[in-house]
Design an enzyme around this catalytic site. Sequence first.
Site, PDB file in Angstrom:
ATOM      1  N   ASP A 122      -7.139  -1.872   3.881  1.00 28.25           N
ATOM      2  CA  ASP A 122      -7.486  -2.906   4.351  1.00 28.25           C
ATOM      3  C   ASP A 122      -8.060  -2.824   5.677  1.00 28.25           C
ATOM      4  OD1 ASP A 122      -6.171  -3.914   1.893  1.00 28.25           O
ATOM      5  OD2 ASP A 122      -4.708  -4.804   3.086  1.00 28.25           O
TER       6      ASP A 122
ATOM      7  N   GLU B  93     -11.919  -3.373   0.010  1.00 31.80           N
ATOM      8  CA  GLU B  93     -10.849  -4.631  -0.175  1.00 31.80           C
ATOM      9  C   GLU B  93     -11.825  -5.680  -0.213  1.00 31.80           C
ATOM     10  OE1 GLU B  93      -9.092  -6.759   2.227  1.00 31.80           O
ATOM     11  OE2 GLU B  93      -9.519  -5.983   4.036  1.00 31.80           O
TER      12      GLU B  93
ATOM     13  N   HIS C 298       0.798  -1.202  -0.032  1.00 33.20           N
ATOM     14  CA  HIS C 298      -0.084   0.128  -0.058  1.00 33.20           C
ATOM     15  C   HIS C 298       0.841   1.467   0.021  1.00 33.20           C
ATOM     16  CE1 HIS C 298      -3.809  -1.840   0.763  1.00 33.20           C
ATOM     17  NE2 HIS C 298      -3.270  -2.743   1.210  1.00 33.20           N
TER      18      HIS C 298
ATOM     19  N   HIS D 227      -8.322  -5.033  -4.530  1.00 36.85           N
ATOM     20  CA  HIS D 227      -7.816  -5.964  -3.616  1.00 36.85           C
ATOM     21  C   HIS D 227      -8.154  -7.318  -3.327  1.00 36.85           C
ATOM     22  CE1 HIS D 227      -5.246  -6.754  -0.115  1.00 36.85           C
ATOM     23  NE2 HIS D 227      -4.427  -5.572  -0.340  1.00 36.85           N
TER      24      HIS D 227
END
EC number: 3.1.27.-
Lengths: 676, 590
Positions: B178, B203, B73, B405
Amino acid sequence: MKLYCLSGHPTLPCNVLKFKSTTIMLDCGLDMTSTLNFLPLPLVQSPRLSNLPGWSLKDGNAFLDKELKECSGHVFVDSVPEFCLPETELIDLSTVDVILISNYHCMMALPYITEHTGFTGTVYATEPSVQIGRLLMEELVNFIERVPKAQSASLWKNKDIQRLLPSPLKDAVEVSTWRRCYTMQEVNSALSKIQLVGYSQKIELFGAVQVTPLSSGYALGSSNWIIQSHYEKVSYVSGSSLLTTHPQPMDQASLKNSDVLILTGLTQIPTANPDSMVGEFCSNLSQTVRNGGNVLVPCYPSGVIYDLLECLYQYIDSAGLSSIPFYFISPVANSSLEFSQIFAEWLCHNKQTKVYLPEPPFPHAELIQTNKLKHYPSIHGDFSNDFRQPCVVFTGHPSLRFGDVVHFMELWGKSSLNTVIFTEPDFSYLEALAPYQPLAMKCIYCPIDTRLNFIQVSKLLKEVQPLHVVCPEQYTQPPPAQSHRIDLMIDCQPPAMSYRRAEVLALPFKRRYEKIEIMPELADSLVPMEIKPGVSLATVSAVLHTKDNKHILQPPPRPAQPTGGKKRKRASDDIPDCKVLKPLLSGSIPVEQFVQTLEKSTQHPPVPFLLEQHGFSDIKVEDTAKGHIVLLQEAETLIQIEEDSTHIICDNDEMLRMIRIPRIPLSSKLRCLCLK
Amino acid sequence: MPEIRVTPLGAGQDVGRSCILVSIAGKNVMLDCGMHMGFSDDRRFPDFSYITRSGRLTDFLDCVIISHFHLDHCGALPYFSEMVGYDGPIYMTQPTQAICPILLEDYRKIAVDKKGEANFFTSQMIKDCMKKVVAVHLHQTVQVDDELEIKAYYAGHVLGAAMFQIKVGSESVVYTGDYNMTPDRHLGAAWIDKCRPNLLITESTYATTIRDSKRCRERDFLKKVHETVERGGKVLIPVFALGRAQELCILLETFWERMDLKAPIYFSTGLTEKANHYYKLFIPWTNQKIRKTFVQRNMFEFKHIKAFDRAFADSPGPMVVFATPGMLHAGQSLQIFRKWAGNEKNMGTVGHKILSGQRKLEMEGRQVLEVKMQVEYMSFSAHADAKGIMQLVGQAEPENVLLVHGEAKKMEFLKQKIEQEFRVSCYMPANGETVTLPTSPSIPVGISLGLLKREMAQGLLPDAKKPRLLHGTLIMKDSNFRLVSSEQALKELGLAEHQLRFTCRVHLHDTRKEQETAVRVYSHLKSVLKDHCVQHLPDGSVTVESILIQAAAHSEDPGTKVLLVSWTYQDEELGSYLTSLLKKGLPQAS
């Protein structure tokens, strides 16, 4: 908009603001100066205190001698100390929607407000305010509960008796409302009503008002508050500092454009410079210790003590004090020292950068590690084993009426080698010392109050330019003891509005606008017309929806298509609601264009001069003194047109429906005003 | 038509290299700037030339937001800001700001020192890059410029992980980074308010998984570690220095204490002590239990866990070693793995972040080494599972959802589920693919309080059958929009009102005198219009509210009377109604 002033203490404010259907309490400070009228609560039985003579009236009447004791010419109440609460009768506190806390010192009355008034709202405070506020309350409760006192004096509070007492008891205000300390259970319940907030967080209250805490630079997590709607802004400034100590600097810019700025919590010692006070503190401390004496520093367990420890950290070695033990004694000493290290985001830039290393932001971690600073929950237990003299003791309470400090006053008061240094500005040191007189120990007064002074206030007000300033009455005149110092008051234009305890102020506020949202479909249907360069108008006819204090304009529903004869008949039978508002008309009718429109057949009607029927063929126009008369002979209709009026006269109201407003060509420039 | 555009440069139907471009109301924001662990060529970093080929990135981006410190990230950040060139603000939380440069430096060392890569970013570049970072606090509204504001929410994935709301006017996007919806041993659960964004970018690592309770996995983990140690084996736990490692340390520490175990636990790198220190200083970011008890016992001061020395690996007897990096692809964890893999008494676990291509790496290792040790795969990574993702969507109530993601196949499943359950559109663009969402923002204007109150006074809830219309005039002056009553608008602009009056003649058969007709009209209207003010004036005319009715004789027919009904435009409905009512005639006089 109204402000209800529940506290008369300028640095421990408690005000209630009524603003746009919300009721917002700003701080709930607890005035503890009332405890100065009471005898100290000794941790260890003190023969001196218990043998003080009872006080009797001039005529020798001694019926009060159980309640009142005399010490060196001063009279004290021999009872559990009591606090002066904010006014609880001025406004129904169960109607308070929210309480905004500005710093941990200004929330000490919270349990009294949230627990026994029917309060059902929410309290907003930053995390450091809550955690350290909890520590202060815990310490207070602990100090008072661990020395249970059977006696509770109330006779002296009788108005007729109070009159007979000597000052300052005679002049004590609102004694009937004084209350004993709350319990830990009440503290926990009160704190459970708090919702944590961060600086610059926008909090919506019922969709009507938005409140935002801003850094105020005074203490860990201390905040000023913005209370605003889309068109009005109130700033609540309480306990702010422009000095660089440990907290994040004050956010001044966000206070700009306020309609009203409520200003409380200025420095209590406007003549003392905090920096030179710290210098004096250090030099007095080292001098006493070098002469073999002990130093007592009555203090709160959080706040200035962090700065003092940091100063000493830099000073100890150069002053040759490395071997002198520093003791910090408080039931919350450990918690306070630990908490101070985990609030990096609330600290000044310098300290914030430390955690990136990662190092604890305050150097007292190192003082503890190197055993120079030791902390204990009380004088009992480990402390009595470790205790070495000469030493420096930081302990509470600054009023000298309860806490471990009482013990050290009794222990060290008789020797002129020892020194007590007052750094907290909340209590008059002479009054605090009164029940310990006669004293041999040295008394040094170096009050450290980092809050705004009057010079800084005047700069701040020039900078943020509020329309009106509201403040406690104490700030609108010089201090009583220094009546010639006209520089020690707020000077602003227009003059500040002042308040005193139990007063209700009407704030100079005229609300004129409210935010409303025009839904996109409606916005698309609007036809703006430029009236003057840069100014456009559009008539709006829409349905208003109001929900949760938010207003929305939606397009009007399409007229229902008549589905059957019966229904239509019924509809026309309905008596119309006469309150239906119509758009306002303006401008004048260009006659020629109007006639042309009436003559035109409607195959391609130019919007909005729409005629659904066939054109008229027999139109006559006559000029009159003020305008024109248009005659539609076939339809037996006469239309008088003048500059500012039009009158349609006919037999058949079907006709009227046809020549209804949208179809009248008002001067094209202004037609938007009458668009339906 | 205003619109929101989203283009993933990474993490589009993929895990790794998170980097998502969002355009909202004319503002361009880049969400995360990660690297891809699966590649070591150009593909490891996002293709920033997508943003601009010739111009400076600073001119095209209003800000960059980093959700948390994991390299997928933030790993490309120094490359992006210092080598490609970006000087605008980079926003992240304080713990991320503290830990991110350490991991970047670690990453740089492995790439340059161990793999010998040239043209990689330097230590100085990491420092320069971090100077552009602005720290944001939870729930603080950060004004990027006059229009663009961002706000961080707690995400619970690692220390300092945050979700971000990006808002311009009434349009908003939420990016989750996340996140984890269940509190673990050191972090709390993600939380967001009902902020109703136009778009939620979430995500979807565990898009199809409903994970069993964490307790079970923990018990399983402890049991296996315990068994291995009991039979004298060694346990290798490859981890990242920050994140899961602390959670597992807390777990083992408490277990060791409870079971009174003596086998040593080691943590491999010097970084760990430092890492634990960060956790101690950022206590407010941990879970409630740790925050409450840290004064009595700071959970990150471990009694049983000691620093590891390379020599310990050869000492006999049982031990547990946490070693970095977590993927076993290099460094100390690989060295220890090589040493211990040959003995079936030993055990190794992989407490890892899900990374594509990683399992292959393990396979190679096993083949080469003939791994006899037991290898356990245990996932402690803190991502929301399908249930958690649905929960978050429910919390935020977005108008649209966009998945990043995660793996395309799993996304497909979740997309359907979201569309079914929440009746919102769900998108899952691949890298480089743009999703465009038209928005229709409402227009905020100021309504004069007089007009609003007049309207509100007539009742709050409009009748659905007879909607009441609010009439006003919108004055638009520059960007200032005000809605006022038409009277006020006319007054403000110095315009005169135009009076419009209607008069309708109604013929009635009535032989009586005009005055008597008027009386009959009066009593008729009075009986019909009970709610209205009907008056008979001394001059013989009748009024209903402001409508005037006069009776006159007919010039030709004495048996007919003429009623003149006259009203202003404001009373049009009532006037029309009266006319048609009177046309039906009057009831016979009694």
